[in-house]
Scaffold this motif. Structure first.
Motif, PDB file in Angstrom:
ATOM      1  N   MET A 154      15.318  -5.288  12.539  1.00  0.00           N
ATOM      2  CA  MET A 154      15.982  -3.998  12.350  1.00  0.00           C
ATOM      3  C   MET A 154      15.378  -3.295  11.131  1.00  0.00           C
ATOM      4  SD  MET A 154      18.616  -4.105  14.610  1.00  0.00           S
ATOM      5  CE  MET A 154      20.044  -3.235  14.070  1.00  0.00           C
ATOM      6  N   VAL A 155      15.253  -1.987  11.220  1.00  0.00           N
ATOM      7  CA  VAL A 155      14.774  -1.187  10.097  1.00  0.00           C
ATOM      8  C   VAL A 155      15.748  -0.032   9.861  1.00  0.00           C
ATOM      9  CG1 VAL A 155      12.318  -1.716  10.368  1.00  0.00           C
ATOM     10  CG2 VAL A 155      13.296   0.200  11.602  1.00  0.00           C
ATOM     11  N   PRO A 156      15.844   0.438   8.608  1.00  0.00           N
ATOM     12  CA  PRO A 156      16.698   1.594   8.342  1.00  0.00           C
ATOM     13  C   PRO A 156      16.069   2.867   8.898  1.00  0.00           C
ATOM     14  CG  PRO A 156      15.583   0.888   6.346  1.00  0.00           C
ATOM     15  CD  PRO A 156      15.243  -0.113   7.404  1.00  0.00           C
ATOM     16  N   VAL A 157      16.905   3.774   9.394  1.00  0.00           N
ATOM     17  CA  VAL A 157      16.439   5.047   9.953  1.00  0.00           C
ATOM     18  C   VAL A 157      17.371   6.168   9.491  1.00  0.00           C
ATOM     19  CG1 VAL A 157      15.369   4.021  12.005  1.00  0.00           C
ATOM     20  CG2 VAL A 157      17.750   4.711  12.087  1.00  0.00           C
ATOM     21  N   GLY A 158      16.913   7.390   9.598  1.00  0.00           N
ATOM     22  CA  GLY A 158      17.754   8.537   9.272  1.00  0.00           C
ATOM     23  C   GLY A 158      16.947   9.711   8.775  1.00  0.00           C
ATOM     24  N   THR A 159      17.620  10.819   8.536  1.00  0.00           N
ATOM     25  CA  THR A 159      16.955  12.048   8.109  1.00  0.00           C
ATOM     26  C   THR A 159      16.404  11.946   6.697  1.00  0.00           C
ATOM     27  OG1 THR A 159      19.090  12.953   7.423  1.00  0.00           O
ATOM     28  CG2 THR A 159      18.302  13.532   9.644  1.00  0.00           C
ATOM     29  N   GLY A 160      16.863  10.996   5.893  1.00  0.00           N
ATOM     30  CA  GLY A 160      16.337  10.804   4.551  1.00  0.00           C
ATOM     31  C   GLY A 160      14.878  10.383   4.538  1.00  0.00           C
ATOM     32  N   PHE A 161      14.373   9.918   5.678  1.00  0.00           N
ATOM     33  CA  PHE A 161      12.983   9.470   5.768  1.00  0.00           C
ATOM     34  C   PHE A 161      12.012  10.620   6.032  1.00  0.00           C
ATOM     35  CE2 PHE A 161      15.319   5.612   6.401  1.00  0.00           C
ATOM     36  CZ  PHE A 161      14.558   4.667   5.735  1.00  0.00           C
ATOM     37  N   LEU A 162      12.525  11.797   6.387  1.00  0.00           N
ATOM     38  CA  LEU A 162      11.655  12.938   6.672  1.00  0.00           C
ATOM     39  C   LEU A 162      10.916  13.356   5.404  1.00  0.00           C
ATOM     40  CD1 LEU A 162      13.964  15.069   8.968  1.00  0.00           C
ATOM     41  CD2 LEU A 162      12.081  13.581   9.638  1.00  0.00           C
ATOM     42  N   GLY A 163       9.607  13.488   5.508  1.00  0.00           N
ATOM     43  CA  GLY A 163       8.784  13.892   4.390  1.00  0.00           C
ATOM     44  C   GLY A 163       8.428  12.765   3.434  1.00  0.00           C
ATOM     45  N   ARG A 164       8.762  11.543   3.779  1.00  0.00           N
ATOM     46  CA  ARG A 164       8.498  10.406   2.904  1.00  0.00           C
ATOM     47  C   ARG A 164       7.429   9.504   3.513  1.00  0.00           C
ATOM     48  NH1 ARG A 164      12.610   9.195  -0.744  1.00  0.00           N
ATOM     49  NH2 ARG A 164      11.018   7.819  -1.611  1.00  0.00           N
TER      50      ARG A 164
ATOM     51  N   ARG B   2      18.033   6.870   1.351  1.00  0.00           N
ATOM     52  CA  ARG B   2      19.349   6.572   1.922  1.00  0.00           C
ATOM     53  C   ARG B   2      19.246   6.617   3.446  1.00  0.00           C
ATOM     54  NH1 ARG B   2      24.115   9.696   3.002  1.00  0.00           N
ATOM     55  NH2 ARG B   2      25.879   8.273   3.036  1.00  0.00           N
ATOM     56  N   ALA B   3      19.539   5.491   4.072  1.00  0.00           N
ATOM     57  CA  ALA B   3      19.449   5.394   5.536  1.00  0.00           C
ATOM     58  C   ALA B   3      20.780   5.754   6.179  1.00  0.00           C
ATOM     59  CB  ALA B   3      19.046   3.988   5.937  1.00  0.00           C
ATOM     60  N   ASP B   4      20.717   6.357   7.360  1.00  0.00           N
ATOM     61  CA  ASP B   4      21.926   6.678   8.110  1.00  0.00           C
ATOM     62  C   ASP B   4      22.452   5.466   8.860  1.00  0.00           C
ATOM     63  OD1 ASP B   4      21.625   9.277   7.205  1.00  0.00           O
ATOM     64  OD2 ASP B   4      20.654   9.969   9.048  1.00  0.00           O
ATOM     65  N   LYS B   5      21.522   4.635   9.367  1.00  0.00           N
ATOM     66  CA  LYS B   5      21.908   3.438  10.114  1.00  0.00           C
ATOM     67  C   LYS B   5      20.715   2.508  10.237  1.00  0.00           C
ATOM     68  CE  LYS B   5      20.942   5.340  14.690  1.00  0.00           C
ATOM     69  NZ  LYS B   5      21.422   5.518  16.037  1.00  0.00           N
ATOM     70  N   MET B   6      20.947   1.346  10.813  1.00  0.00           N
ATOM     71  CA  MET B   6      19.884   0.386  11.099  1.00  0.00           C
ATOM     72  C   MET B   6      19.600   0.444  12.596  1.00  0.00           C
ATOM     73  SD  MET B   6      19.120  -1.022   8.209  1.00  0.00           S
ATOM     74  CE  MET B   6      18.317  -2.581   8.480  1.00  0.00           C
ATOM     75  N   ALA B   7      18.331   0.335  12.963  1.00  0.00           N
ATOM     76  CA  ALA B   7      17.948   0.378  14.376  1.00  0.00           C
ATOM     77  C   ALA B   7      16.923  -0.704  14.666  1.00  0.00           C
ATOM     78  CB  ALA B   7      17.371   1.745  14.732  1.00  0.00           C
ATOM     79  N   SER B   8      16.985  -1.244  15.861  1.00  0.00           N
ATOM     80  CA  SER B   8      16.034  -2.266  16.292  1.00  0.00           C
ATOM     81  C   SER B   8      14.703  -1.613  16.626  1.00  0.00           C
ATOM     82  CB  SER B   8      16.578  -2.985  17.527  1.00  0.00           C
ATOM     83  OG  SER B   8      15.620  -3.885  18.034  1.00  0.00           O
TER      84      SER B   8
ATOM     85  N   PHE C 275      12.671  -2.864  18.795  1.00  0.00           N
ATOM     86  CA  PHE C 275      12.439  -3.121  20.215  1.00  0.00           C
ATOM     87  C   PHE C 275      13.622  -2.590  21.011  1.00  0.00           C
ATOM     88  CE2 PHE C 275       9.965  -6.433  18.093  1.00  0.00           C
ATOM     89  CZ  PHE C 275       8.731  -6.229  18.685  1.00  0.00           C
ATOM     90  N   ASN C 276      13.456  -1.423  21.592  1.00  0.00           N
ATOM     91  CA  ASN C 276      14.498  -0.818  22.417  1.00  0.00           C
ATOM     92  C   ASN C 276      13.983  -0.657  23.837  1.00  0.00           C
ATOM     93  OD1 ASN C 276      16.399  -0.400  20.334  1.00  0.00           O
ATOM     94  ND2 ASN C 276      15.229   1.362  19.630  1.00  0.00           N
ATOM     95  N   GLU C 277      14.896  -0.666  24.771  1.00  0.00           N
ATOM     96  CA  GLU C 277      14.506  -0.450  26.155  1.00  0.00           C
ATOM     97  C   GLU C 277      14.259   1.039  26.368  1.00  0.00           C
ATOM     98  OE1 GLU C 277      16.453  -1.146  30.533  1.00  0.00           O
ATOM     99  OE2 GLU C 277      16.885  -2.590  28.960  1.00  0.00           O
TER     100      GLU C 277
END
Length: 188
Positions: free
Chosen positions: A82-92, A108-114, A116-118
């Protein structure tokens, strides 16, 4: 009366048989699956299972604290990568673990996401109806890209792959387009 659940945590133990570049060949993990996280050695070295061959589990090393050697102990749990994801990553600029490497502090991450997704089925996908202009006229004429489509750029060294990607990103300024550039295997 409070209900208390004890979750069963399964762990397997194996060892590194050999290491080739950033791929560890691991023996002794009969129940692991693609995308599963493995911990190697005593430190915080982590890998993610990316494949199998006749005798070994193949794990991509995603971060390392120490040199990995044959014989190092490996533990696995039933955790997907899992890795952190969210709008805070834009421009970084981040590394493969989504940790910032641009010197601008934590994100600052909004949530964690896998990772490997289907993928959605063909019928669930939104049809492409608008072209995406790269700003490189010869590309736009010969190989038009649909807006919303992922694009893979392959080629030998020094053929201009990074130049095409950065020119395309710069061409999207003030067009409301979010561009994500994932560069794998480039030396710093």
């Amino acid at each position: 009366m409070a209900l208390k659940l004890n979750l069963l945590r399964m762990k397997e133990y194996g060892e590194v048989a050999e290491i080739k570049q950033d791929i560890a060949h691991i023996s002794g993990l009969p129940n692991c699956m693609n995308g599963q996280v493995v911990n190697i050695g005593e430190g915080h070295t982590r890998g993610v299972v990316v494949g199998f061959d006749a005798a070994f589990v193949l794990a991509l090393i995603i971060n390392t604290d120490e040199k990995i050697r044959p014989g190092d102990k490996v533990t696995s749990a039933i955790d997907s990568f899992m890795v952190p994801v969210g709008t805070g990553f834009l421009g970084r600029t981040v590394n493969g673990l989504a940790l910032p490497v641009d010197g601008q502090g934590p994100i600052r991450a909004d949530k964690m996401a896998s990772i490997f997704n289907e993928a959605p089925s063909v019928l669930q996908r939104v049809p492409l109806g608008e072209t995406f202009e790269t700003g490189v006229k010869i590309l736009d004429m010969m190989n038009p890209i649909g807006k919303g489509q992922r694009q893979l750029i392959l080629g030998d060294r020094a053929t201009g792959k990074t130049t095409i990607a950065t020119d395309t990103i710069l061409n999207q300024r003030d067009k409301g387009v979010i561009c994500i550039y994932c560069c794998i295997g480039k030396t710093e």
